[in-house]
Design an enzyme around this catalytic site. Sequence first.
Site, short mmCIF file in Angstrom:
data_model
loop_
_atom_site.label_atom_id
_atom_site.label_comp_id
_atom_site.label_asym_id
_atom_site.label_seq_id
_atom_site.Cartn_x
_atom_site.Cartn_y
_atom_site.Cartn_z
N GLU A 19 20.73 8.37 5.74
CA GLU A 19 19.63 7.69 4.87
C GLU A 19 18.41 7.93 4.77
O GLU A 19 17.62 7.97 4.02
CB GLU A 19 19.81 5.97 5.30
CG GLU A 19 19.20 5.73 6.68
CD GLU A 19 20.00 6.07 7.89
OE1 GLU A 19 20.97 6.68 7.83
OE2 GLU A 19 19.76 5.53 9.02
N GLU A 24 26.53 3.20 26.92
CA GLU A 24 25.55 2.54 26.72
C GLU A 24 25.72 1.05 27.11
O GLU A 24 24.61 0.22 27.37
CB GLU A 24 25.19 2.41 25.33
CG GLU A 24 23.87 1.65 24.62
CD GLU A 24 23.34 1.92 23.55
OE1 GLU A 24 24.26 2.66 22.51
OE2 GLU A 24 22.57 1.32 23.09
N THR A 36 -10.83 -11.05 -3.44
CA THR A 36 -11.33 -9.63 -3.75
C THR A 36 -12.84 -9.24 -3.61
O THR A 36 -13.03 -8.20 -2.93
CB THR A 36 -10.75 -9.17 -5.14
OG1 THR A 36 -9.49 -9.49 -5.31
CG2 THR A 36 -11.19 -7.67 -5.59
N HIS A 80 21.78 10.47 10.61
CA HIS A 80 21.33 9.26 9.74
C HIS A 80 21.10 9.63 8.47
O HIS A 80 19.97 10.42 8.11
CB HIS A 80 20.12 8.88 10.25
CG HIS A 80 19.99 7.76 11.64
ND1 HIS A 80 20.22 6.43 11.64
CD2 HIS A 80 19.96 8.33 12.76
CE1 HIS A 80 20.19 6.04 12.65
NE2 HIS A 80 20.13 7.15 13.46
N CYS A 106 25.57 6.38 13.02
CA CYS A 106 25.27 6.48 14.37
C CYS A 106 26.13 5.39 15.26
O CYS A 106 27.01 5.69 15.41
CB CYS A 106 23.82 6.45 14.40
SG CYS A 106 22.90 7.07 15.89
N LEU A 107 25.27 4.18 15.44
CA LEU A 107 26.10 3.41 16.43
C LEU A 107 27.24 2.81 15.56
O LEU A 107 28.33 2.66 16.09
CB LEU A 107 25.19 2.00 16.87
CG LEU A 107 25.92 1.03 17.46
CD1 LEU A 107 26.26 1.53 18.89
CD2 LEU A 107 24.93 -0.23 17.64
N ASP A 136 -9.93 -6.04 10.06
CA ASP A 136 -9.07 -6.01 11.35
C ASP A 136 -9.96 -5.16 12.27
O ASP A 136 -10.37 -4.12 12.08
CB ASP A 136 -7.61 -5.33 11.34
CG ASP A 136 -6.85 -5.93 10.48
OD1 ASP A 136 -7.11 -7.12 10.00
OD2 ASP A 136 -5.78 -5.61 10.18
N LYS A 192 0.83 -1.08 0.05
CA LYS A 192 -0.13 0.02 0.09
C LYS A 192 0.92 1.45 -0.02
O LYS A 192 0.55 2.15 -0.69
CB LYS A 192 -0.78 0.04 1.21
CG LYS A 192 -2.44 -0.38 0.99
CD LYS A 192 -3.14 -0.05 2.32
CE LYS A 192 -2.59 -1.39 3.23
NZ LYS A 192 -2.57 -1.36 4.56
N1 GLN Z 1 22.49 3.39 20.60
C1 GLN Z 1 23.24 4.58 20.19
C2 GLN Z 1 22.55 5.71 20.82
O1 GLN Z 1 21.55 5.81 21.19
C3 GLN Z 1 22.99 4.75 18.55
C4 GLN Z 1 21.70 4.78 18.17
C5 GLN Z 1 21.60 4.72 16.67
O2 GLN Z 1 22.43 3.88 16.05
N2 GLN Z 1 20.53 5.18 16.08
O3 GLN Z 1 23.29 6.71 20.85
#
Ligand code: GLN
Length: 537
Positions: free
Chosen positions: A510, A406, A192, A508, A382-383, A148, A17
């Site tokens: 992406e 962390e 359908t 990020h 990020c991580l 649903d 969708k």
């Molecule tokens: N766990 C890490 C943090 O909170 C990285 C988060 C992530 O990769 N989006 O900073």
Amino acid sequence: MAKYIFVTGGVTSSLGKGILAASLAQLLQARGLKVTIQKFDPYINIDPGTMNPYEHGECYVTDDGAETDLDLGHYERFLDTPTSQANNVTTGKIYQEVINKERRGDYLGKTVQVIPHITDEIKRRMLLLGNDGKFDIIITEIGGTVGDIESLPFVEAIRQLRWQLDPKDYLVLHLTLVPFLSAAKELKTKPTQHSVKELQSAGIQPNILICRTEYPLGEDRRRKIAEFCNVEFKSVIEALDADSIYDVPLNLQREKLDEIVLEKFGLTDLPAPNLSLWMDFLEHHKHPKLEIHIGVVGKYVELKDAYISIYESFVHASAKNDCKVKIHRIQSEKITDKNVEKMLIQMDGIFVAPGFGNRGIEGKIAAIKYAREKQIPFFGVCLGMQCATIEFARNVLKIENATSREFDTNTNNAVIDLMQEQKNVKNKGGTMRLGSYPCALKQNSISYNAYWKEQINERHRHRYEFNNDYLERFEKAGMIASGFNPEKGLVEIIELKGHPWFVGVQFHPEYKSTILHPHPLFVSFINAAIQFRNKSI
Ligand code: GLN
């Protein structure tokens, strides 16, 4: 006055969708209309931010910091237009609003009920994006499948809107499946018919039916569906399985879906759609000149939806580089110092994915060490960036117990630490550093050369950050901070001097890559991987 299209789904989930909504929006946008798409999800979570990727796939983040359904990523990538908090509504958000109003006493002594109070709030949210004249067309995708229990109030709200909106401003599109029974060698229309009956019993008559099918429907079957489902013959649209999601807009255009929609809306004098940029992308996407191998190291690699924006960013960036990116999804838990070479030897570039928690961390670190030492292009998000920092601290700065707060709350070497403003945060939902923040780039860095800009804006979703107490030691040893938050001095990008392409970003990228605007860092990374490959053959 905005016009509204509601997209429901029947028979099964996973019929696409989101891609359908994005493709239709793309066809309408290509005629000069201002279009946006919103998703209504039936679950009770306020947003998917607290859900495990195995439950829900990727959590997509908007500029204004909403943690949303991954379909919003498709909307942005197809339309090249940002979405916002308002584009993703859940049952949780609806109830929260109604309960808050009830506590304030806004209902003046009335009994608060699903109908009218919940459905009124749903309708208010459904119309919201059309209120300020910013959009001509609002497409609303309803999550889940008709029938649903969870989505009943959404369906009821759509029914009520039929009487509130001008008939020329209201359309319901229903996406169904016409399955092929291999034993009988036949396509079957009964599911359908049942699914449309389900909608009709809720008081909704769909205007257009989109039928997903493995084989062409044929005229007779279309006629049968039209007659049994009370839909015009030409409004029974065939959606044949496509090779790629990027073919879907063109396939639907061939079926005249956009024309039918515009005719029903009375918008018949619009120019033909201008899809030249889209076709351009497809041309590059379908005719690559070479192939490169990228290893995506992560812990959710079994599920494609968990890193969907990352995989899509590779598609955009590879078309820009006229190459095909073969993605190798590598489970980080399986990588060790001993097998890392065997697992990554084929790669022209190594990408380390974002994530939470310490499962698979040591494998990510081993992969990064390998990329650093063997001069293989490396991109960490990020991580992934945080792991690159830990790897460098342990193996170059010789801080053996270096880690992130962390993974070890009591560590005395948190090279990645909890952000100051996070220290008193107790709730998990919606409390990370979320959304778009500025980042100033250092000239002559890989990042600057990718963006060609001194200041960029990128989206974030994290609690931890590079610990600036260690910055001087890192920089002296060759890992430099090439991007900073200009107000707070937070390190947003790290790079390695003397390495052909080694970049870790706290944000990020992406989330901002689109078909028309592939992300500069992904484009530059792929380019480096091509050069690496050319050197090694
Ligand atoms: N766990 C890490 C943090 O909170 C990285 C988060 C992530 O990769 N989006 O900073």
